[in-house]
Scaffold this motif. Structure first.
Motif: not given
Length: 530
Positions: A164, A204, A206-207, A209, A211
């Motif tokens: 990301k 993660s 959040d890291d 895309e 997931a």
């Protein structure tokens, strides 16, 4: 004796282990060329020619993208696949964008094992890979890609997972080294020139895309919003009625009937008048140019008065204006909120402790670029960060230091050139002012000639400055110590007969041979002469 042999065997084993640890799993330096080792794609669309060339300014060779606006594809099959599951793996390579990179890629694809019978000459954009890593820049895209293709164990499908927050691509034309460090604790670190730029965790959400691990639930694709579902939080009040005195046609502004003309208003004076100082040009031809009219200026009489010309009553806000009537908004009694489909278990969900990486069986470069001059070098796979760092220090750092120093020198030279240009402008401006000093009038033409030569040849500014200084010092010396003022012209310049064009040209071309105090000879008129 048995104990001594055991110790010796242990030392030898440790030594061999250390030697093994110091070797990369794969290292391509391109010192010996690429033909016979790397395979160029045989697909027709990849028409770009690869070359084995030296990096500009170095004796070090690399793999060069030699033509602009082409597609390129080349692949190197490894002697044995490299596994990414057991420990640390370092992916590293150098790229130098010798002509910059406006639009194109300079990344590597780490190819997973292919099906039996696969031919390297078939390598193209559709060849499956495990990781894609490296710089890419075009339009709004400016990133160092890190993309993992991971197989979903539930469905068997491969999904691309993009980092990301990738770092941006350096804008210069220097050699740069890109490093991706995959750790056994699921961490991945992205380095540029040995400096960490991004860090992430493979598991993660959040890291990456999308997931790697899908969500446990998903919206039910078969669930539909009911037809009577009302998502309006506010609605017009159905009981509201427009008042009888509401005039929707009333204008926003009306004339101010209470306004009066200010005292002293000059009704008979126009706001603009002819410029009294303007004069009809001598070369104006009424037949060709039409009737001449003086330009207009603001009437000076109006500046002291409240105003000029016809007075008109001003407009004011209409107190009766209400605009179009709308019913007031009220809470919607039938409001049910924003509809969302219900959640159901995700059939593709799975749990994972660490990514199930596919091995790396080959390394490929498959790019499209508008620039040539892209040079790849020192492609490395290692299982030890220290090995990658050592190779970076040995192969990349010396080249980068040389290029950086050269860049600094060029930037300094460019800055000096700009400073000199400003310096020259100031010098010429001062010299023109000196030429206008009254007691230098006899030498004005000669000084102007020197300055004009300097403007045409800026590289001799210092020489021009010295020449002007010599003239100035000579004049001052004669004035102060010669016992008399500088020799004045025999006749005022205004009385000297104007030379013909031929004579003027001749005088201008021979002016350098005149004596300093010969101010009476005919010469061409300088553009700065007054």
């Amino acid at each position: 004796m048995t104990g001594g042999r055991a110790v010796l065997l242990l030392v030898v084993s440790a030594l061999f282990a250390q030697i093994h640890a110091s070797d990369p799993l794969f290292h391509e330096s391109f010192d010996e060329g690429f033909e016979g080792s790397w395979v160029v794609s045989g697909k027709e669309e990849y028409s770009g020619a690869w070359k084995h060339e030296k990096s500009d300014g170095h004796e070090d060779y690399g793999l060069l993208v030699s033509e602009p606006a082409r597609k390129y594809a080349i692949v190197k099959e490894l002697d044995s696949p490299v596994t990414l599951k057991d420990g640390t793996v370092v992916l590293q390579f150098e790229v130098r964008l010798q002509n910059g990179l406006e639009c194109g890629g300079a990344y590597l694809k780490y190819i997973r094992p292919q099906e039996a019978g696969w031919d390297a000459k078939e390598f193209d954009n559709d060849t499956p890979y495990t990781i894609m890593f490296g710089p890419d820049k075009c339009g709004s895209t400016n990133k160092v890609h890190f993309i993992l293709k991971h197989k979903n164990p539930k469905t068997g499908k491969y999904v691309e997972h993009h980092l990301k927050s990738p770092p941006s691509v350096p804008y210069d034309k220097l050699s740069h080294v890109y490093t991706a460090i995959l750790k056994p604790d699921n961490e991945v670190r992205i380095l540029v020139d040995g400096e960490e730029k991004s860090k992430a965790n493979f598991l993660s959400a959040d890291d990456f895309e999308p997931a790697l691990i899908p969500s446990k639930t998903i919206p039910d694709p078969d669930d539909k919003k009911p037809e009577d579902w009302d998502e309006r939080a506010k609605i017009p009040d159905p009981a509201a009625v427009k008042p009888d005195d509401w005039d929707e046609d009333a204008p926003t502004e009306i004339l101010d009937e209470e306004a009066t003309k200010p005292e002293g208003w000059l009704d008979d004076e126009p706001e603009e008048v002819d410029d009294p100082e303007a004069a009809k040009p001598e070369d104006w031809d009424d037949e060709e140019d039409g009737e001449w009219e003086a330009p207009k200026i603001d009437n000076p009489k109006c500046e002291e008065a409240p105003g000029c010309g016809e007075w008109k009553r001003p407009m004011k806000q209409n107190p009766a204006y209400k605009g179009k009537w709308h019913a007031p908004m009220i809470d919607n009694p039938a409001y049910k909120g924003i509809w969302k489909p219900q959640e159901i278990p995700n059939p593709e969900y799975f749990e994972l402790d660490k990514p199930d990486f596919d091995p790396i069986a080959a390394i490929g470069i498959e790019i499209w670029t508008m620039q040539d001059g892209i040079l790849f070098d020192n492609i490395l796979i290692a299982d030890d960060e220290k090995v990658a760092t050592a190779i970076l220090e040995k192969t990349w750092k010396p080249k980068f230091d040389v290029e950086k120093e050269k860049q600094k020198a060029e930037e300094a030279a460019a800055a000096d050139s700009e400073d000199l240009s400003e310096f020259q402008k100031k010098i010429f401006s001062v010299l023109y002012k000196i030429a206008d000093i009254p007691f230098l009038e006899p030498y004005k033409i000669k000084i102007i000639d020197v300055i004009e030569k300097g403007e045409k040849q800026p590289n001799i500014t210092i020489s021009i400055l010295a020449s002007a200084a010599v003239i100035l010092v000579t004049v001052l010396f004669r004035t102060l110590f010669g016992g008399k003022k500088p020799v004045a012209p025999v006749k005022p310049i205004a009385e000297v007969k104007k030379p013909s064009a031929t004579e003027a040209d001749a005088a201008g071309s021979s002016g350098d041979n005149e004596k300093e105090d010969d101010t009476t000879a005919p010469r061409r008129r300088s553009r700065r002469e007054t």
